[in-house]
Structure formats: structure tokens, C-alpha cells
Motif scaffolding. Structure first.
Motif, mmCIF file in Angstrom:
data_model
loop_
_atom_site.group_PDB
_atom_site.id
_atom_site.type_symbol
_atom_site.label_atom_id
_atom_site.label_comp_id
_atom_site.label_asym_id
_atom_site.label_seq_id
_atom_site.Cartn_x
_atom_site.Cartn_y
_atom_site.Cartn_z
ATOM 1 N N LEU A 70 -3.967 -30.321 24.534
ATOM 2 C CA LEU A 70 -4.128 -31.764 24.387
ATOM 3 C C LEU A 70 -4.483 -32.386 25.738
ATOM 4 C CD1 LEU A 70 -3.828 -34.212 22.457
ATOM 5 C CD2 LEU A 70 -1.424 -34.334 23.149
ATOM 6 N N THR A 71 -5.592 -33.113 25.777
ATOM 7 C CA THR A 71 -6.034 -33.703 27.049
ATOM 8 C C THR A 71 -5.659 -35.176 27.181
ATOM 9 O OG1 THR A 71 -8.216 -34.315 26.189
ATOM 10 C CG2 THR A 71 -7.984 -32.106 27.141
ATOM 11 N N ASN A 72 -5.267 -35.816 26.074
ATOM 12 C CA ASN A 72 -4.839 -37.219 26.121
ATOM 13 C C ASN A 72 -3.337 -37.323 26.248
ATOM 14 O OD1 ASN A 72 -7.332 -37.647 23.731
ATOM 15 N ND2 ASN A 72 -7.394 -38.708 25.681
ATOM 16 N N GLU A 73 -2.875 -38.419 26.822
ATOM 17 C CA GLU A 73 -1.456 -38.740 26.796
ATOM 18 C C GLU A 73 -1.236 -39.608 25.556
ATOM 19 O OE1 GLU A 73 2.079 -37.944 27.712
ATOM 20 O OE2 GLU A 73 0.681 -37.513 29.352
ATOM 21 N N PRO A 74 -0.432 -39.159 24.593
ATOM 22 C CA PRO A 74 -0.215 -39.958 23.376
ATOM 23 C C PRO A 74 0.294 -41.344 23.707
ATOM 24 C CG PRO A 74 0.643 -37.745 23.095
ATOM 25 C CD PRO A 74 0.273 -37.876 24.547
ATOM 26 N N TYR A 75 -0.183 -42.293 22.918
ATOM 27 C CA TYR A 75 0.224 -43.680 23.148
ATOM 28 C C TYR A 75 1.624 -43.944 22.630
ATOM 29 C CZ TYR A 75 0.333 -48.752 22.601
ATOM 30 O OH TYR A 75 0.701 -50.079 22.648
ATOM 31 N N ASP A 76 1.927 -43.396 21.428
ATOM 32 C CA ASP A 76 3.190 -43.795 20.815
ATOM 33 C C ASP A 76 3.819 -42.716 19.935
ATOM 34 O OD1 ASP A 76 5.146 -45.791 20.560
ATOM 35 O OD2 ASP A 76 4.346 -46.451 18.641
ATOM 36 N N LEU A 77 3.313 -41.489 19.973
ATOM 37 C CA LEU A 77 3.828 -40.436 19.091
ATOM 38 C C LEU A 77 4.960 -39.652 19.750
ATOM 39 C CD1 LEU A 77 0.668 -38.871 17.412
ATOM 40 C CD2 LEU A 77 2.538 -40.031 16.266
ATOM 41 N N LYS A 78 5.993 -39.387 18.980
ATOM 42 C CA LYS A 78 7.102 -38.586 19.473
ATOM 43 C C LYS A 78 6.710 -37.111 19.558
ATOM 44 C CE LYS A 78 10.887 -41.357 17.520
ATOM 45 N NZ LYS A 78 12.020 -41.330 16.563
ATOM 46 N N GLY A 79 7.260 -36.411 20.530
ATOM 47 C CA GLY A 79 7.156 -34.965 20.591
ATOM 48 C C GLY A 79 5.824 -34.428 21.037
ATOM 49 N N LEU A 80 4.972 -35.273 21.607
ATOM 50 C CA LEU A 80 3.667 -34.844 22.084
ATOM 51 C C LEU A 80 3.457 -35.309 23.513
ATOM 52 C CD1 LEU A 80 1.063 -35.444 19.220
ATOM 53 C CD2 LEU A 80 1.441 -33.305 20.435
ATOM 54 N N LYS A 81 2.754 -34.495 24.293
ATOM 55 C CA LYS A 81 2.409 -34.914 25.638
ATOM 56 C C LYS A 81 1.143 -34.193 26.073
ATOM 57 C CE LYS A 81 5.524 -31.497 27.711
ATOM 58 N NZ LYS A 81 6.694 -31.294 28.624
ATOM 59 N N ALA A 82 0.432 -34.763 27.011
ATOM 60 C CA ALA A 82 -0.783 -34.145 27.540
ATOM 61 C C ALA A 82 -0.461 -32.753 28.084
ATOM 62 C CB ALA A 82 -1.376 -35.017 28.631
ATOM 63 N N GLY A 83 -1.364 -31.803 27.815
ATOM 64 C CA GLY A 83 -1.158 -30.433 28.269
ATOM 65 C C GLY A 83 -0.483 -29.547 27.250
ATOM 66 N N GLN A 84 -0.033 -30.137 26.145
ATOM 67 C CA GLN A 84 0.659 -29.362 25.116
ATOM 68 C C GLN A 84 -0.326 -28.498 24.342
ATOM 69 O OE1 GLN A 84 3.641 -31.676 23.260
ATOM 70 N NE2 GLN A 84 3.794 -30.390 21.428
ATOM 71 N N GLU A 85 0.074 -27.265 23.995
ATOM 72 C CA GLU A 85 -0.786 -26.377 23.224
ATOM 73 C C GLU A 85 -0.794 -26.794 21.762
ATOM 74 O OE1 GLU A 85 -1.526 -21.828 23.719
ATOM 75 O OE2 GLU A 85 0.085 -22.033 22.223
ATOM 76 N N VAL A 86 -1.980 -26.728 21.161
ATOM 77 C CA VAL A 86 -2.161 -27.128 19.768
ATOM 78 C C VAL A 86 -2.931 -26.038 19.039
ATOM 79 C CG1 VAL A 86 -3.153 -28.854 18.219
ATOM 80 C CG2 VAL A 86 -2.257 -29.562 20.452
ATOM 81 N N THR A 87 -2.443 -25.633 17.873
ATOM 82 C CA THR A 87 -3.145 -24.700 17.001
ATOM 83 C C THR A 87 -3.757 -25.492 15.858
ATOM 84 O OG1 THR A 87 -1.592 -22.918 17.546
ATOM 85 C CG2 THR A 87 -2.907 -22.659 15.548
ATOM 86 N N PHE A 88 -5.030 -25.239 15.564
ATOM 87 C CA PHE A 88 -5.692 -26.033 14.522
ATOM 88 C C PHE A 88 -6.812 -25.237 13.875
ATOM 89 C CE2 PHE A 88 -7.731 -26.811 18.564
ATOM 90 C CZ PHE A 88 -9.084 -26.899 18.304
ATOM 91 N N LYS A 89 -7.374 -25.800 12.813
ATOM 92 C CA LYS A 89 -8.457 -25.176 12.067
ATOM 93 C C LYS A 89 -9.659 -26.121 12.020
ATOM 94 C CE LYS A 89 -5.223 -22.711 9.032
ATOM 95 N NZ LYS A 89 -4.803 -22.513 7.610
ATOM 96 N N VAL A 90 -10.766 -25.598 11.499
ATOM 97 C CA VAL A 90 -11.975 -26.411 11.384
ATOM 98 C C VAL A 90 -11.713 -27.703 10.612
ATOM 99 C CG1 VAL A 90 -14.236 -26.525 10.257
ATOM 100 C CG2 VAL A 90 -13.649 -24.547 11.648
ATOM 101 N N GLU A 91 -10.914 -27.611 9.542
ATOM 102 C CA GLU A 91 -10.707 -28.798 8.705
ATOM 103 C C GLU A 91 -9.971 -29.936 9.404
ATOM 104 O OE1 GLU A 91 -7.574 -25.829 6.894
ATOM 105 O OE2 GLU A 91 -9.587 -25.691 7.778
ATOM 106 N N HIS A 92 -9.408 -29.658 10.569
ATOM 107 C CA HIS A 92 -8.709 -30.709 11.318
ATOM 108 C C HIS A 92 -9.635 -31.475 12.266
ATOM 109 C CE1 HIS A 92 -5.208 -27.827 10.558
ATOM 110 N NE2 HIS A 92 -4.959 -28.910 9.829
ATOM 111 N N ILE A 93 -10.839 -30.971 12.491
ATOM 112 C CA ILE A 93 -11.733 -31.564 13.498
ATOM 113 C C ILE A 93 -12.460 -32.777 12.925
ATOM 114 C CG2 ILE A 93 -13.730 -31.160 14.985
ATOM 115 C CD1 ILE A 93 -12.948 -28.178 14.992
ATOM 116 N N CYS A 94 -12.298 -33.924 13.559
ATOM 117 C CA CYS A 94 -12.960 -35.142 13.086
ATOM 118 C C CYS A 94 -14.065 -35.613 14.036
ATOM 119 C CB CYS A 94 -11.948 -36.265 12.855
ATOM 120 S SG CYS A 94 -11.152 -36.899 14.337
ATOM 121 N N ASP A 95 -14.216 -34.950 15.186
ATOM 122 C CA ASP A 95 -15.308 -35.293 16.104
ATOM 123 C C ASP A 95 -15.402 -34.214 17.171
ATOM 124 O OD1 ASP A 95 -17.419 -36.679 17.131
ATOM 125 O OD2 ASP A 95 -16.283 -38.457 17.722
ATOM 126 N N THR A 96 -16.544 -34.176 17.845
ATOM 127 C CA THR A 96 -16.745 -33.242 18.955
ATOM 128 C C THR A 96 -17.491 -33.978 20.062
ATOM 129 O OG1 THR A 96 -18.959 -32.398 18.429
ATOM 130 C CG2 THR A 96 -17.103 -31.434 17.209
#
Length: 209
Positions: A70-96
Motif C-alpha cells: 500500500l502506497t497511500n496513507e489511509p484517511y480514515d480506515l482502521k487497521g491499515l497503514k502505508a507500506g502494508q502488504e496486500v494480497t489481491f486478485k484481478v477482480e479487485h483492480i479498479c484502475d491502473t
């Protein structure tokens, strides 16, 4: 985990003319180090459910599965921070970060406006379409009605709204074949559910009424 990823593909299926997702040609380009945008859902730090679109840098790819940071610092979400590892699939991608020629279609569907009655939005149904001369580059000239409105209802400006044409196409995209008809035309839906052009529409009454 206090957050989850939204399924962008499912959002696109529900609103194919207003919710953009990258085409397969763009997805095929994705390599390590590229940025993709995902929708994170979870609990707000301040007040209830929240969702944020944020950029993730790809660090691993296995066909349609990815890992990233994750390259952004979340504005208001709990449990997330910049630099955190994220696992995802194609269906999660909404932009590139890549230009997508097909995105111009969504730009048109979002930017081009139509006037609709609130009854259309309430019923999610429309049965009459009229195209007048546009007032500006973003005005399509289309007015769209359910067909159940009374004259008094339509005379109240509060019952009319200007919305993106994509919202109407999400309801019924059978009108794609007629949305480019030249101004000063009118259509109504017949008993078979098909729109037919009204050749004898009372334009004098419409323009001078």
C-alpha cells in the motif's frame, strides 16, 4: 483483519456504464513495480463503515493473483497503514497507471447529461425519450420520462434532475442504438418493450407550450 477488498468486477456488472474497470489489455501489461488502485472497505476510525480507493505497488504476480504494498496513507480506515502488504486478485483492480483507450467510453457515459424525472429514478423505468437541441457540450439534449408523470408533476422543477446518461444505460442499454439520433426526435416504448420513433410528435406544442 478489520478491512477487506471490494470486488471491482462485481461493481462493474451492477453499473457497467458508470463504474470503470481496466480492460484485459491493460491488465496484461501489469508488471512488478506498477501501481494499481483497489477499493478498501472496513471500519472508520471515527464513524461506522468506510471505503477508500488507494494505490498499491505490485511486488509479486502469479497470473491473476498479486501481492503488493500500500502506497497511500489511509484517511480514515482502521487497521491499515502505508507500506502494508496486500494480497489481491484481478477482480479487485479498479484502475491502473496505464492509459486505457476504452476509458473514454466511461468518460462519455459519465460526462454526457440527460434530464430525467424523479419518477424514472424511483421506478428504475423509463418509457419516453425526447431529444431537443443541446444547451452545451455536456448536455445531450435528451429528456427521459417514465410515462406515468402528470403534467402538474412535470411543471415542478424539483421533480426533474440532470444526471449522467450512464445511469440511464445501467437501467436499460437497449437505447444505445438511438442515443446518437439527431435532435428534435422522440421515442416511446411499445408493448413489446422496444423503443419506436414517434414520427408525428407534436413539436409545435412542445416548443410553444
Amino acid at each position: 483483519m478489520s478491512w477487506e477488498l471490494d470486488n471491482a468486477n462485481e461493481r462493474n456488472k451492477m453499473a457497467p456504464y458508470t463504474f470503470y474497470i481496466p480492460g484485459s489489455d491493460v491488465i496484461d501489461k501489469l508488471r512488478l513495480g506498477d501501481l494499481v488502485k483497489l477499493i478498501f472497505l472496513g471500519e472508520s476510525e471515527t464513524d461506522g463503515p468506510a471505503g477508500e480507493k488507494m494505490w498499491v505497488e505490485i511486488t509479486e504476480r502469479y497470473e491473476e493473483r498479486f501481492k503488493g504494498v500500500l502506497t497511500n496513507e489511509p484517511y480514515d480506515l482502521k487497521g491499515l497503514k502505508a507500506g502494508q502488504e496486500v494480497t489481491f486478485k484481478v477482480e479487485h483492480i479498479c484502475d491502473t497507471q496505464y492509459d486505457d483507450p476504452s476509458s473514454s467510453d466511461w468518460d462519455y457515459y459519465f460526462d454526457m447529461k440527460v434530464v430525467v424525472s424523479r419518477d424514472v429514478l424511483d421506478r428504475r423505468e423509463f418509457n419516453f425519450m425526447l431529444r431537443d437541441a443541446p444547451n452545451n457540450d455536456q448536455d445531450s439534449g435528451w429528456s427521459i420520462l417514465s410515462g406515468y408523470e402528470e403534467d402538474e408533476y412535470l411543471q415542478d422543477a424539483a421533480n426533474l434532475q440532470c444526471i449522467s446518461i450512464g445511469v440511464i444505460l445501467n437501467m436499460d442499454d437497449s437505447i444505445l442504438s438511438i442515443i446518437d439520433e439527431r435532435p428534435m426526435c422522440a421515442f416511446e416504448r411499445n408493448e413489446d418493450g422496444v423503443f419506436w420513433k414517434i414520427d408525428d410528435y407534436d413539436w409545435d406544442g412542445y416548443l410553444n407550450g
